[in-house]
Design a protein around this motif. Sequence first.
Motif, PDB file in Angstrom:
ATOM      1  N   ILE A 105       0.839  -1.207   0.000  1.00  0.00           N
ATOM      2  CA  ILE A 105       0.000   0.000   0.000  1.00  0.00           C
ATOM      3  C   ILE A 105       0.870   1.252   0.000  1.00  0.00           C
ATOM      4  CG2 ILE A 105      -1.716   1.294   1.310  1.00  0.00           C
ATOM      5  CD1 ILE A 105      -2.793  -1.384   2.337  1.00  0.00           C
ATOM      6  N   TYR A 106       1.956   1.221   0.758  1.00  0.00           N
ATOM      7  CA  TYR A 106       2.869   2.367   0.800  1.00  0.00           C
ATOM      8  C   TYR A 106       3.492   2.608  -0.574  1.00  0.00           C
ATOM      9  CZ  TYR A 106       6.865   5.284   2.192  1.00  0.00           C
ATOM     10  OH  TYR A 106       7.795   6.295   2.302  1.00  0.00           O
ATOM     11  N   GLU A 107       3.899   1.532  -1.252  1.00  0.00           N
ATOM     12  CA  GLU A 107       4.476   1.669  -2.595  1.00  0.00           C
ATOM     13  C   GLU A 107       3.451   2.264  -3.556  1.00  0.00           C
ATOM     14  OE1 GLU A 107       5.722  -2.284  -3.413  1.00  0.00           O
ATOM     15  OE2 GLU A 107       7.683  -2.060  -2.417  1.00  0.00           O
ATOM     16  N   ALA A 108       2.186   1.796  -3.470  1.00  0.00           N
ATOM     17  CA  ALA A 108       1.132   2.336  -4.328  1.00  0.00           C
ATOM     18  C   ALA A 108       0.865   3.805  -3.999  1.00  0.00           C
ATOM     19  CB  ALA A 108      -0.150   1.517  -4.152  1.00  0.00           C
ATOM     20  N   PHE A 109       0.966   4.147  -2.721  1.00  0.00           N
ATOM     21  CA  PHE A 109       0.795   5.533  -2.268  1.00  0.00           C
ATOM     22  C   PHE A 109       1.849   6.441  -2.910  1.00  0.00           C
ATOM     23  CE2 PHE A 109       1.606   8.821   1.038  1.00  0.00           C
ATOM     24  CZ  PHE A 109       0.337   9.386   1.111  1.00  0.00           C
ATOM     25  N   LEU A 110       3.099   5.983  -2.919  1.00  0.00           N
ATOM     26  CA  LEU A 110       4.172   6.775  -3.514  1.00  0.00           C
ATOM     27  C   LEU A 110       4.000   6.912  -5.022  1.00  0.00           C
ATOM     28  CD1 LEU A 110       7.297   5.421  -1.584  1.00  0.00           C
ATOM     29  CD2 LEU A 110       6.003   7.526  -1.163  1.00  0.00           C
ATOM     30  N   ILE A 111       3.526   5.837  -5.668  1.00  0.00           N
ATOM     31  CA  ILE A 111       3.288   5.888  -7.112  1.00  0.00           C
ATOM     32  C   ILE A 111       2.219   6.923  -7.442  1.00  0.00           C
ATOM     33  CG2 ILE A 111       2.349   4.585  -9.071  1.00  0.00           C
ATOM     34  CD1 ILE A 111       3.715   2.102  -7.895  1.00  0.00           C
ATOM     35  N   GLU A 112       1.142   6.951  -6.633  1.00  0.00           N
ATOM     36  CA  GLU A 112       0.073   7.916  -6.875  1.00  0.00           C
ATOM     37  C   GLU A 112       0.568   9.343  -6.648  1.00  0.00           C
ATOM     38  OE1 GLU A 112      -3.046   7.439  -8.069  1.00  0.00           O
ATOM     39  OE2 GLU A 112      -2.319   5.395  -8.432  1.00  0.00           O
ATOM     40  N   LEU A 113       1.382   9.539  -5.624  1.00  0.00           N
ATOM     41  CA  LEU A 113       1.944  10.875  -5.390  1.00  0.00           C
ATOM     42  C   LEU A 113       2.844  11.300  -6.542  1.00  0.00           C
ATOM     43  CD1 LEU A 113       2.882  10.880  -1.574  1.00  0.00           C
ATOM     44  CD2 LEU A 113       0.935  11.991  -2.671  1.00  0.00           C
ATOM     45  N   LEU A 136       1.337   6.759   7.044  1.00  0.00           N
ATOM     46  CA  LEU A 136       0.437   6.134   8.006  1.00  0.00           C
ATOM     47  C   LEU A 136      -0.605   7.125   8.516  1.00  0.00           C
ATOM     48  CD1 LEU A 136       2.944   3.948  10.057  1.00  0.00           C
ATOM     49  CD2 LEU A 136       1.298   3.184   8.334  1.00  0.00           C
ATOM     50  N   HIS A 137      -0.178   8.374   8.730  1.00  0.00           N
ATOM     51  CA  HIS A 137      -1.128   9.398   9.166  1.00  0.00           C
ATOM     52  C   HIS A 137      -2.197   9.630   8.095  1.00  0.00           C
ATOM     53  CE1 HIS A 137      -2.767  13.041  10.943  1.00  0.00           C
ATOM     54  NE2 HIS A 137      -2.626  13.623   9.772  1.00  0.00           N
ATOM     55  N   SER A 138      -1.781   9.762   6.846  1.00  0.00           N
ATOM     56  CA  SER A 138      -2.735   9.984   5.756  1.00  0.00           C
ATOM     57  C   SER A 138      -3.656   8.784   5.592  1.00  0.00           C
ATOM     58  CB  SER A 138      -1.991  10.245   4.440  1.00  0.00           C
ATOM     59  OG  SER A 138      -1.271  11.459   4.504  1.00  0.00           O
ATOM     60  N   TRP A 139      -3.109   7.578   5.749  1.00  0.00           N
ATOM     61  CA  TRP A 139      -3.903   6.361   5.583  1.00  0.00           C
ATOM     62  C   TRP A 139      -4.962   6.251   6.678  1.00  0.00           C
ATOM     63  CZ3 TRP A 139      -4.814   2.769   1.994  1.00  0.00           C
ATOM     64  CH2 TRP A 139      -5.481   1.607   2.379  1.00  0.00           C
ATOM     65  N   HIS A 140      -4.578   6.438   7.921  1.00  0.00           N
ATOM     66  CA  HIS A 140      -5.534   6.306   9.021  1.00  0.00           C
ATOM     67  C   HIS A 140      -6.615   7.379   8.954  1.00  0.00           C
ATOM     68  CE1 HIS A 140      -2.102   4.114  11.281  1.00  0.00           C
ATOM     69  NE2 HIS A 140      -2.839   3.258  10.603  1.00  0.00           N
ATOM     70  N   THR A 141      -6.238   8.584   8.553  1.00  0.00           N
ATOM     71  CA  THR A 141      -7.231   9.642   8.358  1.00  0.00           C
ATOM     72  C   THR A 141      -8.208   9.258   7.264  1.00  0.00           C
ATOM     73  OG1 THR A 141      -5.649  11.344   9.061  1.00  0.00           O
ATOM     74  CG2 THR A 141      -7.572  12.083   7.805  1.00  0.00           C
ATOM     75  N   ALA A 142      -7.692   8.665   6.192  1.00  0.00           N
ATOM     76  CA  ALA A 142      -8.524   8.261   5.061  1.00  0.00           C
ATOM     77  C   ALA A 142      -9.460   7.113   5.440  1.00  0.00           C
ATOM     78  CB  ALA A 142      -7.648   7.848   3.888  1.00  0.00           C
ATOM     79  N   VAL A 143      -8.994   6.199   6.282  1.00  0.00           N
ATOM     80  CA  VAL A 143      -9.837   5.079   6.711  1.00  0.00           C
ATOM     81  C   VAL A 143     -11.089   5.599   7.411  1.00  0.00           C
ATOM     82  CG1 VAL A 143     -10.003   3.153   8.334  1.00  0.00           C
ATOM     83  CG2 VAL A 143      -8.017   3.348   6.844  1.00  0.00           C
ATOM     84  N   TYR A 144     -10.922   6.545   8.324  1.00  0.00           N
ATOM     85  CA  TYR A 144     -12.078   7.078   9.048  1.00  0.00           C
ATOM     86  C   TYR A 144     -12.964   7.921   8.127  1.00  0.00           C
ATOM     87  CZ  TYR A 144     -10.477   5.356  13.535  1.00  0.00           C
ATOM     88  OH  TYR A 144     -10.118   4.531  14.578  1.00  0.00           O
ATOM     89  N   VAL A 201     -11.573  -2.031  -1.594  1.00  0.00           N
ATOM     90  CA  VAL A 201     -11.746  -0.988  -0.586  1.00  0.00           C
ATOM     91  C   VAL A 201     -10.417  -0.286  -0.317  1.00  0.00           C
ATOM     92  CG1 VAL A 201     -12.362  -0.516   1.819  1.00  0.00           C
ATOM     93  CG2 VAL A 201     -13.737  -2.104   0.465  1.00  0.00           C
ATOM     94  N   ASN A 202      -9.326  -1.056  -0.320  1.00  0.00           N
ATOM     95  CA  ASN A 202      -8.002  -0.446  -0.157  1.00  0.00           C
ATOM     96  C   ASN A 202      -7.737   0.603  -1.235  1.00  0.00           C
ATOM     97  OD1 ASN A 202      -7.228  -1.833   2.152  1.00  0.00           O
ATOM     98  ND2 ASN A 202      -6.284  -3.503   1.009  1.00  0.00           N
ATOM     99  N   MET A 203      -8.184   0.327  -2.451  1.00  0.00           N
ATOM    100  CA  MET A 203      -7.986   1.282  -3.538  1.00  0.00           C
ATOM    101  C   MET A 203      -8.751   2.570  -3.279  1.00  0.00           C
ATOM    102  SD  MET A 203      -5.830   0.009  -5.605  1.00  0.00           S
ATOM    103  CE  MET A 203      -6.037   1.202  -6.935  1.00  0.00           C
ATOM    104  N   LEU A 204      -9.979   2.440  -2.762  1.00  0.00           N
ATOM    105  CA  LEU A 204     -10.775   3.626  -2.455  1.00  0.00           C
ATOM    106  C   LEU A 204     -10.125   4.442  -1.334  1.00  0.00           C
ATOM    107  CD1 LEU A 204     -14.372   2.078  -2.524  1.00  0.00           C
ATOM    108  CD2 LEU A 204     -13.358   3.590  -4.233  1.00  0.00           C
ATOM    109  N   ILE A 205      -9.660   3.740  -0.310  1.00  0.00           N
ATOM    110  CA  ILE A 205      -9.009   4.431   0.805  1.00  0.00           C
ATOM    111  C   ILE A 205      -7.706   5.079   0.343  1.00  0.00           C
ATOM    112  CG2 ILE A 205      -7.980   4.135   3.094  1.00  0.00           C
ATOM    113  CD1 ILE A 205      -9.943   1.833   3.550  1.00  0.00           C
ATOM    114  N   LEU A 206      -7.004   4.405  -0.562  1.00  0.00           N
ATOM    115  CA  LEU A 206      -5.753   4.956  -1.086  1.00  0.00           C
ATOM    116  C   LEU A 206      -5.984   6.309  -1.755  1.00  0.00           C
ATOM    117  CD1 LEU A 206      -2.719   4.608  -1.730  1.00  0.00           C
ATOM    118  CD2 LEU A 206      -3.420   3.460  -3.851  1.00  0.00           C
ATOM    119  N   ARG A 207      -7.044   6.412  -2.541  1.00  0.00           N
ATOM    120  CA  ARG A 207      -7.344   7.686  -3.198  1.00  0.00           C
ATOM    121  C   ARG A 207      -7.613   8.784  -2.176  1.00  0.00           C
ATOM    122  NH1 ARG A 207     -11.589   5.308  -7.705  1.00  0.00           N
ATOM    123  NH2 ARG A 207     -10.083   3.999  -8.841  1.00  0.00           N
TER     124      ARG A 207
END
Length: 224
Positions: free
Chosen positions: A7-15, A29-37, A197-203
């Motif tokens: 997920i982190y690698e995909a996060f960097l690719i999107e950035l 991790l901060h961005s991911w947890h914020t996105a989950v909620y 769902v991971n893809m949606l949260i990643l966005r």
Amino acid sequence: MKTAVEIYEAFLIELDKFASPDAEVIDFLHSWHTAVYAFIENELRMFELTNTVTDRLRMLSVPYHADINQPSCQRPVKHLDLPGDYYRLFGVSALFEYAKDERFIKRKGKTFRKPVRKYTADIENFAMENKYYKPNKERPFYRIEGNRIFLIYDTESNPADEIFARSISLRYIRQPQKLELSDDFQSFNESEFPIDVNMLILRLAVANRLGTTGDPRIQTKSLI
């Protein structure tokens, strides 16, 4: 895309698609947890409209049942401590027992179950002006205060001493598990959500990261 590393690698690719600076693991991790909620809140808003739990939240949906009074108790309680991992309620019901017979009707010991609605400020104000809408055994409500849920099925002017609550059944959304990843990538876990769902949260996480860095492109390009 299930592990924190993936997920982190995909996060960097999107950035990188936005030519945005790389994010450290702690920022990810901060961005991911914020996105989950944020994702959970979006799904809960859909639940309020459709009254249906989507498959995207089923892994977080938990049934819970607890007895709060014994049969023929003398001083019944009307509250229950919520589970430690509680986040939001989906539904509440209560099992009531008759503590004594009613006039000409033998009901002592008999039980009945009722769905319980949330006692909102709007309902409370309406009930103050409409006596037919006040809480009673046919129309019980609940209110959450702190980490407790309180049943409301009578009033001072109309006590329901002929019944008491035997048990409360809940269906709630639990707190999501945290994604964990060490700086050296040697220690990590998996997301509990399915890949879609991971893809949606990643966005949402990418949007959150661009927003916190003040990237102006977040205002002109939709990521969701």
